[in-house]
Design an enzyme around this catalytic site. Sequence first.
Site, PDB file in Angstrom:
ATOM      1  N   LYS A  58      10.624  -4.195  10.754  1.00  0.00           N
ATOM      2  CA  LYS A  58      10.802  -4.514   9.337  1.00  0.00           C
ATOM      3  C   LYS A  58      11.659  -5.757   9.123  1.00  0.00           C
ATOM      4  CE  LYS A  58       9.956   0.060   7.420  1.00  0.00           C
ATOM      5  NZ  LYS A  58      10.430   1.149   6.524  1.00  0.00           N
ATOM      6  N   LYS A  61      -2.907   1.308   9.458  1.00  0.00           N
ATOM      7  CA  LYS A  61      -2.733   2.517   8.664  1.00  0.00           C
ATOM      8  C   LYS A  61      -2.972   2.237   7.182  1.00  0.00           C
ATOM      9  CE  LYS A  61       0.621   5.405   9.170  1.00  0.00           C
ATOM     10  NZ  LYS A  61       1.968   5.994   9.307  1.00  0.00           N
ATOM     11  N   LYS A  93       0.458   1.815   0.986  1.00  0.00           N
ATOM     12  CA  LYS A  93       0.677   1.395  -0.388  1.00  0.00           C
ATOM     13  C   LYS A  93       1.009  -0.099  -0.460  1.00  0.00           C
ATOM     14  CE  LYS A  93       1.489   2.198  -4.841  1.00  0.00           C
ATOM     15  NZ  LYS A  93       0.432   2.644  -5.763  1.00  0.00           N
TER      16      LYS A  93
END
Length: 334
Positions: free
Chosen positions: A114, A197, A200
């Site tokens: 991240k 995957k 959102k």
Amino acid sequence: MRVLSGIQPTGNLHLGNYLGAIRNWVRMQDEMTGDAQCFFFLADMHSVTVHEGREARIRNVRDMAAALVAAGIDPDRSVLFNQARVPAHAELCWLLNGTARIGWLNRMTQFKDKAGKDREGASVGLFVYPVLQAADILVYNATHVPVGEDQKQHLELARDIAAKFNSDFGVELFTLPDPIIPKESARIMSFRDGTAKMSKSDPSDMSRINLTDDDDAIMTKVKKAKTDPEPLPESAEGLAGRPEAGNLVGIFATLSGRTADAVCAEFAGKGFGAFKPALGEVLVETLRPIRERFLELRTDDAALDAILDKGAAKAAAAAEPTLRAAYDAMGLMR
């Protein structure tokens, strides 16, 4: 047995959330007997590692609560709450920061992923995120935590922190939690890329099925989902090297309670022009009642807050003895 799991309230649930985790939560809830208990929380304190406006965060928490209830989480049988309503999470996190080690956190692959190349620009919260996760678990002495592949490392860290705290202070306070690897855990991939995957955060709304999508939107997204020109094989073995085909067959199998082999046998030799409408119908029939219940629930903020308040009261009562004992073990007088 005490099971704990959480989810970040970052907007409406999508099919990946539902089939990958929420259905298993509902199953665990329904199978609990005796003194066993499930704690499900909305990780709004974790969400502060990403900038978000006040009103958006409040709406997301309420919407996620509505979505979980609509999907089958029963606040009368399980403890459903949001972190911020239970200060014990933040308090224990700070205490555990004295036990966790920088070297342990430096090994966390999720932080590396991240933060990327801008490690110095990442927030401190993102770095110590796993310590808060450990506090989430340990404050309830959870015995089991449902985890996916991306969270196994964080659960191992929670165990390391618990063991070191117990050893450092000569107590048997924290339970070392065990993972629950669901027997039927679906890994749902993007409709635009079968190797990624469903998420959102994907900029393309066509990449996912949102639980708020109406019937027409679901059918359109399934129809436009990326596939390949080959017909479906006679068995799942023939899906090797065909990620998009494998994803769609896997979704159909999961929703219909069948094996991928059985689905392939039914559609063997047929193209996706025949398969996609059947998949769309299964998705529509599965998600329609959840969507309708969600849309009904999300209009009543007072009722949603009442659910979260009730869950938070139960959670705080369960957390208090452990938190109090941690302060005492460290010689912190309250």
